[in-house]
Enzyme design. Sequence first.
Site, PDB file in Angstrom:
ATOM      1  CB  CYS A  76       4.634   0.581   9.826  1.00  0.00           C
ATOM      2  SG  CYS A  76       4.013  -0.978   9.204  1.00  0.00           S
TER       3      CYS A  76
ATOM      4  CB  THR B  30      -0.909   0.040   1.243  1.00  0.00           C
ATOM      5  OG1 THR B  30      -0.100  -0.217   2.400  1.00  0.00           O
ATOM      6  CG2 THR B  30      -2.019  -0.969   1.162  1.00  0.00           C
TER       7      THR B  30
HETATM    8  C1  UDX Z   1       6.411  -1.156  13.743  1.00  0.00           C
HETATM    9  C2  UDX Z   1       5.515  -1.479  14.954  1.00  0.00           C
HETATM   10  O1  UDX Z   1       6.343  -1.658  16.120  1.00  0.00           O
HETATM   11  C3  UDX Z   1       4.692  -2.714  14.682  1.00  0.00           C
HETATM   12  O2  UDX Z   1       3.794  -2.948  15.764  1.00  0.00           O
HETATM   13  C4  UDX Z   1       3.912  -2.520  13.379  1.00  0.00           C
HETATM   14  O3  UDX Z   1       3.218  -3.712  13.073  1.00  0.00           O
HETATM   15  C5  UDX Z   1       4.847  -2.160  12.236  1.00  0.00           C
HETATM   16  O4  UDX Z   1       5.623  -1.019  12.581  1.00  0.00           O
HETATM   17  P1  UDX Z   1       8.724  -2.088  12.820  1.00  0.00           P
HETATM   18  O5  UDX Z   1       8.665  -0.911  11.894  1.00  0.00           O
HETATM   19  O6  UDX Z   1       9.014  -3.432  12.255  1.00  0.00           O
HETATM   20  O7  UDX Z   1       7.336  -2.223  13.608  1.00  0.00           O
HETATM   21  O8  UDX Z   1       9.857  -1.829  13.937  1.00  0.00           O
HETATM   22  P2  UDX Z   1       9.923  -1.030  15.309  1.00  0.00           P
HETATM   23  O9  UDX Z   1      10.627  -1.893  16.278  1.00  0.00           O
HETATM   24  O10 UDX Z   1       8.624  -0.488  15.742  1.00  0.00           O
HETATM   25  O11 UDX Z   1      10.929   0.171  14.973  1.00  0.00           O
HETATM   26  C6  UDX Z   1      10.573   1.234  14.103  1.00  0.00           C
HETATM   27  C7  UDX Z   1      11.682   2.252  14.056  1.00  0.00           C
HETATM   28  O12 UDX Z   1      11.785   2.960  15.289  1.00  0.00           O
HETATM   29  C8  UDX Z   1      13.088   1.660  13.827  1.00  0.00           C
HETATM   30  O13 UDX Z   1      13.797   2.470  12.929  1.00  0.00           O
HETATM   31  C9  UDX Z   1      13.703   1.682  15.204  1.00  0.00           C
HETATM   32  O14 UDX Z   1      15.095   1.735  15.172  1.00  0.00           O
HETATM   33  C10 UDX Z   1      13.117   2.949  15.765  1.00  0.00           C
HETATM   34  N1  UDX Z   1      13.090   2.969  17.239  1.00  0.00           N
HETATM   35  C11 UDX Z   1      12.365   2.058  17.926  1.00  0.00           C
HETATM   36  C12 UDX Z   1      13.800   3.958  17.927  1.00  0.00           C
HETATM   37  O15 UDX Z   1      14.451   4.809  17.321  1.00  0.00           O
HETATM   38  N2  UDX Z   1      13.750   3.978  19.299  1.00  0.00           N
HETATM   39  C13 UDX Z   1      13.011   3.070  20.012  1.00  0.00           C
HETATM   40  O16 UDX Z   1      13.001   3.159  21.255  1.00  0.00           O
HETATM   41  C14 UDX Z   1      12.304   2.079  19.303  1.00  0.00           C
END
Ligand code: UDX
EC number: 1.1.1.22
Length: 480
Positions: free
Chosen positions: A272, A88
Amino acid sequence: MVKICCIGAGYVGGPTMAVIALKCPSIEVAVVDISVPRIAAWNSDQLPIYEPGLDGVVKECRGRNLFFSTDVEKHVSEADIVFVSVNTPTKTQGLGAGKAADLTYWESAARVIADVSKSDKIVVEKSTVPVKTAEAIEKILTHNSKGIKYQILSNPEFLAEGTAIKDLFNPDRVLIGGRETPEGQKAIQALKDVYAHWVPEDRILTTNLWSAELSKLAANAFLAQRISSVNAMSALCEATGANITQVAYSVGTDSRIGPKFLNASVGFGGSCFQKGILNLVYICECNGLPEVAEYWKQVIKINDYQKSRFVNRIVSSMFNTVSSKKIAVLGFAFKKDTGDTRETPAIDVCKGLLGDKARLSIYDPQVTEDQIQRDLTMKKFDWDHPLHLQPMSPTTVKQVSVVWDAYEATKDAHGICILTEWDEFKDLDFQRIYKSMQKPAFVFDGRNVVDADKLREIGFIVYAIGKPLDPWLKDMPAVV
Ligand code: UDX
Ligand code: UDX
Ligand code: ADP
């Protein structure tokens, strides 16, 4: 025997269906995709996505009750439940460009379902899509129904990459939204029965269609907002001498706030968060809620600010120019334990450095050279099209080399940027690295993974997000 078909063998469809097949041996699961190389990879020893634990699950079920195929029509027509987990992307032109979701792939999947179905079906919306997509899909299906009955459910996926298998085995909750009619409730129950094979009943939440769709966007927006909040604080920490790790810990011990997801970073990435918020903003604007739209836009603005602040800090520390200097980039994926680079902050940081004419030597344990070159030459939002439909890079970026070893990347470099928190970066021999680098040798830690004090003892000048600044950096204030 219940038959499930999932259209779209990507990061969501692949792992989710593999776990359903593992936990429900009595259900036959077929995952279909229009991408021939992707399906070939799912049927090989080299799966198309890297996800800890996924290999084992696929090996156990593939050929038993889990099948990967390009024969979309056959498997859709045989299925009782059809999951749709296709791309999407964000629209790049026309109405809502840069914000609204492009439903081309969803619509074509819905039309295939309408064309080939010979029996009643439950159609489950599994990709991140804006609120009210289910209604649009329902319209396509019912207007082409030939007397066949469809029930549309929204069953958003909350797994995070890198921990997908763990999250699927033990989800905080499974959310199923459906129509409040008796047929709708029956469909909800049918999907509930699938998850009940391994998920405790009290963790399976049921809502109406719109609540389920909006909950997905809201959950992602709240998570992204937490990161932008902590990142905004990290800038203030650097300016005042506070330490973001101490501040985040103190804030997170309030049980109303909680300790998770408070790591300051160079910015969030992934397929996402940004896309979901842009969608939310668009929906708010369409519904006459500009104040609400403005509120959520700020989460993305801070994320962009965090990335440009990082680049500015690098350039200003290195005497206001990185022109022709070799900079080692450690980590390119958007987080550790994945090879996924969609919306990774590394793209913007690298582009920023390239804009100042730096030479980059990039190392990531899971990302290929092709992918990095494609990411650095691709237009914004083009990444979210099926691989075989993505534009080929017309050129490669000559100032970029991709290497398979952190020591090779850092040799003769003036500075090191750490952009992904891979565990192996903590155990590097920084003494050896220091010796091989130009002096003064800089480390810019965008993930707070290295021990800054130890590195300073070796001789490095270290910048770490949200931490008290080196005297050197104080004398070279970043243009922010
Ligand atoms: C996210 C949601 O967590 C998940 O529930 C949804 O289904 C899809 O989107 P994802 O994108 O796979 O999952 O990874 P996530 O662990 O959420 O991290 C997203 C981004 O945030 C990464 O770039 C990560 O490095 C960053 N992040 C995460 C931070 O910078 N600090 C944090 O404390 C946590
Ligand atoms: C707050 C902090 O909670 C406390 O830790 C700090 O020491 C002082 O400020 P207080 O202002 O006494 O405490 O009350 P709090 O319970 O936090 O509520 C603040 C406001 O937010 C109230 O108007 C409350 O009605 C509102 N609120 C709270 C909501 O509207 N929704 C909620 O979910 C919670
Ligand atoms: P996600 O992260 O949401 O799983 P991906 O991009 O990883 O997204 O996966 C989506 C998959 O859907 C891609 O492999 C793409 O080829 C596939 N796809 C897109 N449109 C269709 C369609 N109409 N029929 C079958 N597969 C499709």
